[in-house]
Design an enzyme around this catalytic site. Sequence first.
Site: not given
Lengths: 762, 762
Positions: B199, B566
């Site tokens: 990520e 997100e």
Amino acid sequence: MKCRRFSVALLCIMHYALCIGMSVTSPNGNIELKFSVDATGRPVYEMTYKGKAVIKPSFLGLELAKDKHASMGLNENDLMDGFSITKEETSTFDETWKPVWGETATIRNHYNELAVTLAKVFDIPKYTGDGTAPGTFLEPHQRQIIIRFRVYDDGIGFRYEFPQQEDLNYFLIKEEHSEFSMAGDHTAWWLPGDYDTQEQMTQETKLSEIRGRMREAVNWSNSSVAVFSPTGVQTSLQMKSDDGLYINIHEAACADYATMHLELVDAETKELTTQLGGGSNAYTPNPKHSPYPLPQPFTFVSHLTPDATGLKGAMQTPCETPWRTVMVSDDARDMLSNNLILNLNEPCKLEDTSWIHPTKYCGVWWEMIVGRGSWHYTNDYPSIHLDQIDWTKVKPNSTHKANNENVKRYIDFAAKNGLDEVLVEGWNVGWEDWANMWKRDVFDFVTPYPDFDIKMLTDYAHSKGVKILMHHETSSSTQNYERHLEDAFNLMNKYGYDAVKTGYVGDIIPRGDHHYSQSMNNHYLYVVKEAAKHHIMVNAHEATRPTGLCRTYPNLVGNESARGTEYEAFGGSNPDHTCILPFTRLQGGPMDYTPGIFVTKLSEWSNNTSWARITIAGSLALYLTMYSPLQMAADLPENYEKFDDAFQFIRDVACDWDDSRYLEAEPGDYITVARKAKGTDNWFIGGKCDENGHESVIKLDFLDKGRQYDCTIYADAKDAHYETNPQAYTITKKTVKAGQTLKLTEAPGGGFAVSLIARNEK
Amino acid sequence: MKCRRFSVALLCIMHYALCIGMSVTSPNGNIELKFSVDATGRPVYEMTYKGKAVIKPSFLGLELAKDKHASMGLNENDLMDGFSITKEETSTFDETWKPVWGETATIRNHYNELAVTLAKVFDIPKYTGDGTAPGTFLEPHQRQIIIRFRVYDDGIGFRYEFPQQEDLNYFLIKEEHSEFSMAGDHTAWWLPGDYDTQEQMTQETKLSEIRGRMREAVNWSNSSVAVFSPTGVQTSLQMKSDDGLYINIHEAACADYATMHLELVDAETKELTTQLGGGSNAYTPNPKHSPYPLPQPFTFVSHLTPDATGLKGAMQTPCETPWRTVMVSDDARDMLSNNLILNLNEPCKLEDTSWIHPTKYCGVWWEMIVGRGSWHYTNDYPSIHLDQIDWTKVKPNSTHKANNENVKRYIDFAAKNGLDEVLVEGWNVGWEDWANMWKRDVFDFVTPYPDFDIKMLTDYAHSKGVKILMHHETSSSTQNYERHLEDAFNLMNKYGYDAVKTGYVGDIIPRGDHHYSQSMNNHYLYVVKEAAKHHIMVNAHEATRPTGLCRTYPNLVGNESARGTEYEAFGGSNPDHTCILPFTRLQGGPMDYTPGIFVTKLSEWSNNTSWARITIAGSLALYLTMYSPLQMAADLPENYEKFDDAFQFIRDVACDWDDSRYLEAEPGDYITVARKAKGTDNWFIGGKCDENGHESVIKLDFLDKGRQYDCTIYADAKDAHYETNPQAYTITKKTVKAGQTLKLTEAPGGGFAVSLIARNEK
């Protein structure tokens, strides 16, 4: 039968003024426990028995591990020192409870308790947020723990309790540092401390001789060996002092926590860099750099079994450690009748226990162990993928023993001789390459080999009043077992199996984990709990050594967790082995020792040149001296048929008891016990000795006064000897009554068994 | 619909004479693959595209690990060198197959294959039995492996195959050494190689600049960081050469094998002892001492994700590695339309796929991510033991968003706008202390919080034609998830859930394991297979990056496995992020990117100061450019209601396609794609660009000739800008037909979306 408490519990809580030192004595005053905090805030305890030092002043504490998560930055602050006492509570407890099965019908749990609350105030750098450096200002924090002591007349237990609190919610254990400082250079009966096997021969040495003996104490050809220190030993550790004190260190109620070992820590072990042992199983311990001072000489320090990362446990408050137990007496027999470990466990958690029953069984097992047959069905594949084999098209190897015909033979034998169940190993596919291959998907626990007709065989067994005992060898591939567990238990329910022998041979998968780690201990108990939902009894082999959890989950009817009879086919065990196990391995719970070998020279019926170091009379004695609610008649039916008069004792002997009396005992030398069969007036007596023989003198003062008993004595013949003449026995029948004395001679490696059947008339 | 092959497979096997070197070309001749064995017996391959070097001569091989078990003593003999070629087979394959869902209705799988059998003869000391020393005489052994190459017009795949054989049944992988030697100092779009997170923001540097960039490329405050080398990167790795070749390295069909990283190995990395990074997540790699020579400069070497012991895998023959893939073209668009990875996976293994359906959904999610609500239900406990809480007596915190009223609001919104499902996170107990606590028993996956009435809500949803999408956050406590999996899926079946979003936040339990290890990859696929038995679709977050397994198990409808939307709430992602992901992360399978943020400045409705780097028109484009059969409308219903005319596109857009045409593409700059909605004549076009804006010229030559289309264009307004003016868009309607051209201006960080609805008359 439901578990229930028998008598009213008496609980008194008294508050003392806070002080530096405090003490509590056992109900009869024989044992005194003192506790204090030293100048650096380290907790210290000591213990005496009739005024003699048992545990000299010894430190308690836990070293915590760093965790990479910032929110857990607290964790590296150890629970070792800096403590002050903020509260102390003492209380007395006395109740009598009924075990679902056991050596006695009731057990008294009577102790005085001391619970000390310790607080530690400390500053830690405040985390400032960017992850690259610690913050600069200090923030005050406080942690509280409770150390709880229970002082019995025959020993103590203590544990650490961690209440839920702001600054102690989760923590990682680097090591527990519970010290047990011995008062002298005791004789000890010990096994090498090992993360993965308990199946070595017990060593008998002085404490000072452990280091010198370690290398030869390890059977390095055992592929599971994972020893960790030249002075590391296992519990339960039995010791004897020069002045005649028997001392035993073990633990109780080890559930979701790593199994404890003990290590004699000195300057050499503290900076350990040497490599232990030889061969392919050599194990290199990590160097140790504990910042804490060295303990006194002859001090054992706890050493927990690590996980794959070397950590010893992950905890969430509120929680507690297992109880650390020290049993003591000046009479060796008290070490065997001691119920301290069961008492320290929680009461039964199963609502309904009616389906749990002591069990006598035989099984398709010994002939494979000895090498005359195989668990596996075919020799045609170098390895097996369970999902790629059509078993109906596989060529059988003709050595597979879990076949319909052979299993029926065992069922017939069980039915004829009143045995309850027949264990069948090798019934399910996957045995072709099951062990030590790092093979995850090794068994599915539901697919029988083509020659094992599960429906026919269970129907056949049930028609004869016999059950088949399920076998689940997991190969220690625990993830695989858990994935199949529900299906496996459903299959058992479908076919009316009510007990399973599980096995954990080989290295744990996931790799890096160990048999006695926190996660594995959680696994074993998970299986027991899941089994209970299915009304299944569990007999786990190669699982961790028991710590009395069978009180709480009495469907855990047995464990192996030590060197069992199978080793008689792997080179043999010393004759004194079974005179040590009741002092050590059996302290935590019954062992499925699989006794009963009658034809001890295996070459008489196989190509195996190993032989059992025991006489037939000695074999019979084990049904008494090695207490277990699960007793196997391990030899072959045809071997028993040759000695059917001796086998009568195995037919007769009970495996659940209303009373037990240890009559004679000395670790490694001899054990004599009399037991009263559950719900009857009949008694059975067993005596077992080491290689030196033993003259046993049994006063029958436990019999009902005035009553007559039909007494049958299975004794070693005069010239019997475990090596030269193991099958020489005599069977004597007579009538006896209370007050009489039996004098019985046990041959070297021998023993005796006695049945006393009460006549109806008094 | 069932999986089936569409056309006849053509298979030709030709035998060549054995030789040292051999080559095979792709069907159209653009790619040539050469293979040989060098003087030391090391396998070497090289690859060209239209005569240009793509992979310069590069070694192949696997280094094996020692195993302590004597029976596996063979294993330390590496599969690196000493090989000779014993057989080579070439063949051609051409078939067209229909995916259950996808970018096109059919996919052609057309390649030429070369399978080389390599044999290695070696001597090992004969084990002589006492475990303390190796034997003294040498015994000859032989091992065979197959290296199989498939050469497509747009890339190659190769893998190692291990036939079942006497001397290679089980082995442990120390490291796979597949080399990829680049022809120059290419530009690369890379993520730091990491065992636990994918990520991070993608870096764009020259290969030679990777080492210098690594430290700043890692977001060290991400608690999952586990980087292993200053030159380690993840796949899929997109590169571009100075002479205009687009090259991508990834893998296909990684099932029961560790995920591969790539490492530029030079003298410095080979003897690596330096510690990477700072902060609490610093990771110290082990020193390396490979006995094999250094590769050429600019050479990537495979680096597999280790297990807790540092090993890379345990294998049982017959077996094979995943395919290692090298895609290449001189046109960037070909990198996006490439189906090589799906083609290298096995055909669908599910008999019935009728229950699998592309899904548009909204959910109770973004408001918690942004921080305006909580997953957890109470603030009253510092930690939670699931078995010790009576949830009906717990004090609610009033921030819990998975409550009846709020969920109904989302159900109403979904029903009104034609969305299929509503994701609800935080519905089940355990969120109070769910992450990074090393807490095993964190969720049970079946117990709702008191304010989530599962029966009422599922009934309510179904009455409106909407389903609730299940959520299973595992906290990476995989053992706990597997223990509850069957019950959790049964609950889903009971209440009519047909899809689950799984999550793997935090460190893997058992401790020491990693997100991308062999055992975890096995776990993810285990869950997918078990879900299929229950007719449940899976959308796994934080699981390993996909490698095309959705062809074989099409109920794996989505994965996160990269930096998703997100992060727009956690500080934001660069505007070019979504212009890179289709070249990298999406190569292996669809991503649940959760697009559709309309109110990009989160402070407009929350206390969160982060903001999404995208315009509203750009957000609409993502439904085309980020292909997925699972598309979320991630923003809040009330935010969409403010821009209902723009939301019309999300209502209209399909998420399954009969055809897709990549019209414009450049990694990190822009992507334009036109897609034809499944079973219709309607097309949708999306264009997305980076922070520099883009002028898109779209020739409508893919429309039906002569047919008229109602065209609606959602474009950035002239002054739109992802930072200063993200909500400025225009909606234009007109009629278009084939052959016309659309010229559309994309603002910085913007894009456009076009719907083309075919009129019935032509």
